[in-house]
Enzyme design. Sequence first.
Site, short mmCIF file in Angstrom:
data_model
loop_
_atom_site.label_atom_id
_atom_site.label_comp_id
_atom_site.label_asym_id
_atom_site.label_seq_id
_atom_site.Cartn_x
_atom_site.Cartn_y
_atom_site.Cartn_z
CB CYS A 1 -0.84 0.07 1.28
SG CYS A 1 -1.91 -1.34 1.54
NE ARG B 1 4.24 1.46 -1.59
CZ ARG B 1 5.44 0.92 -1.42
NH1 ARG B 1 6.44 1.32 -2.16
NH2 ARG B 1 5.64 0.00 -0.51
CD1 TRP C 1 -3.25 -4.19 -5.09
CD2 TRP C 1 -2.65 -5.65 -3.52
NE1 TRP C 1 -3.18 -5.43 -5.66
CE2 TRP C 1 -2.82 -6.34 -4.73
CE3 TRP C 1 -2.28 -6.37 -2.38
CZ2 TRP C 1 -2.62 -7.71 -4.83
CZ3 TRP C 1 -2.09 -7.74 -2.48
CH2 TRP C 1 -2.26 -8.39 -3.71
CG ASN D 1 2.71 -0.90 3.08
OD1 ASN D 1 2.12 -1.91 2.68
ND2 ASN D 1 3.89 -0.53 2.63
N GLY D 2 0.98 -3.15 5.44
CA GLY D 2 1.50 -4.39 5.99
C GLY D 2 0.38 -5.33 6.37
CD GLU E 1 10.02 -9.02 -19.10
OE1 GLU E 1 9.76 -9.92 -18.28
OE2 GLU E 1 9.74 -7.82 -18.89
CE LYS F 1 6.49 -6.24 -18.89
NZ LYS F 1 7.48 -6.80 -18.07
CD GLU G 1 3.77 -7.65 -16.10
OE1 GLU G 1 4.16 -7.59 -14.94
OE2 GLU G 1 4.43 -7.17 -17.04
CG HIS H 1 8.98 -31.87 -25.95
ND1 HIS H 1 9.17 -33.19 -26.30
CD2 HIS H 1 10.13 -31.23 -26.27
CE1 HIS H 1 10.39 -33.35 -26.78
NE2 HIS H 1 10.99 -32.16 -26.78
CE LYS I 1 7.65 -0.49 -11.29
NZ LYS I 1 7.84 -1.31 -12.50
C1 G6P Z 1 5.65 -7.13 -9.61
C2 G6P Z 1 5.77 -6.19 -10.77
C3 G6P Z 1 6.69 -6.78 -11.81
C4 G6P Z 1 8.04 -7.10 -11.18
C5 G6P Z 1 7.90 -8.01 -9.96
C6 G6P Z 1 9.19 -8.10 -9.19
O1 G6P Z 1 4.98 -8.29 -10.00
O2 G6P Z 1 4.49 -5.94 -11.33
O3 G6P Z 1 6.88 -5.85 -12.85
O4 G6P Z 1 8.85 -7.73 -12.12
O5 G6P Z 1 6.93 -7.47 -9.07
O6 G6P Z 1 9.47 -6.85 -8.65
P1 G6P Z 1 10.91 -6.32 -8.24
O7 G6P Z 1 10.66 -4.92 -7.75
O8 G6P Z 1 11.41 -7.23 -7.17
O9 G6P Z 1 11.76 -6.36 -9.46
#
Ligand code: G6P
Length: 643
Positions: free
Chosen positions: A29, A54, A102, A128-129, A516, A520, A523, A539, A638
């Site tokens: 949060c 966040r 969140w 936050n926690g 990756e 993307k 996401e 496979h 994030k």
């Molecule tokens: C979240 C973000 C991703 C990120 C991951 C790891 O899932 O949405 O974009 O790759 O966390 O985050 P970090 O800050 O540890 O790279």
Amino acid sequence: VAQDIINNVKLKCCGIKVLYKNKQGITMCGIVGYIGFRDAYPILIQGLKRLEYRGYDSAGVALINNEGVMNVYKEKGKVSNLEALTSQRDISGQIGIAHTRWATHGEPSAINAHPHVSQSGRLALVHNGIIENYSNLKILLEKEGYTFKSSTDTEVLVQLIEYMQKKYDKSLENATIMALRMVVGAYAIAVIDKNCPDKIVVARKSSPLVIGIGADHKEFFIASDALPIVEYTKQMVYLNDNEVALLKIGKKIEINNLNYEDITPEVKEVNISLESLEKGGFEHFMLKEIYDQPRCMADCMRGRLLLNEKRIVLSTINMHRERLMKAERFIIVACGTSWHAGLIGKQLIEQWANIPVEVEYASEFRYRNPVISPDDVVIAISQSGETADTLAAFQLAKENKAMCFGIVNVVGSSIARASDTGIYIHVGPEIGVASTKAFTGQVTVLTLFALALGHERGTISKEEYESTIEELGNIPEKIKSVLAKDEEIKDIARSLTYAENALYMGRGFNYPVALEGALKLKEISYIHAEGYPAAEMKHGPIALIDENMPVVFVATHHQLYKKIISNIEEVKARNGRIIAVVTEGDEAVKEIAEATIEVPSTLASLAPLLSAIPLQLIAYHVAVEKGLNVDQPRNLAKSVTVE
Ligand code: G6P
């Protein structure tokens, strides 16, 4: 005396198990607070907006006005909803706290939103926690006549502080310490008391909290990271675990730990430009961050890649040469995009430094009994430096006496501080939830590290070392030339808009790039996508291929090029739709594919730095075409400080 009180309260729990061992479980949060001589509301709202990445399920604010009245406003959804709610209301006051949430405990709603207020209406708190033992504490408080409005763990905490304050006639700061001594879990909190409008009490354990100090201590700012504070002051204190700080107008910060010991605050000067936080003319942060990559790479390599001298200088190697040289194994722990960067790092370190590397999902690693020896070096890769699982994996490494090496973007973050050594990626704040420039920054740092280590160990030839250095210097310009193809990529992306599924294939260094690329797309465009090493297709995934299945191949001109062409043929034979990232001048793939995107020629080891870019842009354009929220995709955050 304090211990007696605690024991007394523990006894009053009548056999309820208040303290238990599991110390995991953290949430994400954003919290902001202000106390001083300015109007708090605009500072808090602006701060919440900067922290919205966040979490954005609900938002709220509490302010104490000049008559000593506390006004609390909370709303479901984004900060803009909160702003709409507060228009025409009393938002005056020079002290306040605010929160963007969140949801973990309790559904997203105005009632469950923070700040939470104590029974008497005297205290307000943002958190936050996760308070893990909140249900036991709630039973204790209910026995004492407390009632609860929300289903959150946080409301329990604010009531507990009030209980301590009343029952033992304690100041806000001491009551907070007493309450926190009973809490199991994770927290960054800020509490205000309408009877004492000249102070805010903040505390931290396992969730980040930064304090900004105004001139002459006439004002204080608090936030989950430095972003909301940086435009007001550069003097910051990063609170450590188990610390409680009293911020009182006109007085220096007073910090105590939970054992009531005085702690001397460590004031740091933090330099992040506000301009770097804004969108800089782009429609979305994600697009800005994709376009930032040439500059970010240059920043990341500055002072480290000495092109004229054809060498790499990393202070971590200078300072820890002996320890790094005797490393028997590297274990990379990470999550999400950072984990993908780790897979590339493994190939680089093994190829050049000839040291075995394991790449682990931090969330899996931390919960098994991994074999970690003091000769291991555990590398945590994290953009935010706050990811709970990565941090916990790092702590496990520390307990086992391995060297803890951080590859982090956010300076001063928890993982950065838990590291014995490491390398910052220095790509600047990344705001878009889908990581882009942090990925290329991480890969760049891993490349520098693997090259430098290989050179130190004598496991890379002089020719390869020097030619790779030279080519690394060319990469920022080559990224620019990929970005120049954006319009073309946008057209190609359109063809994916209505897809329900997509496959991404790559081999060698481009295999993690395929993972990756798929991540993307998932996401931000909500299209189901999977990444595979191309040879694995036969496979299983090949069974999925028909005329409705787009398959994105990363098929640049490297050692496995011929092999991947065979894989492309296999898809073609089953009428799959092929989009391919190829090297400039490619002819073979062009003949088979529906669409190709050319990237400049480079070394196989550096290919990911170029081939990742079109995949980022594809995902971006598909999401925009679908009208989705690119920077804040649903259900994601994030900084995932939740396990
Ligand atoms: C979240 C973000 C991703 C990120 C991951 C790891 O899932 O949405 O974009 O790759 O966390 O985050 P970090 O800050 O540890 O790279």
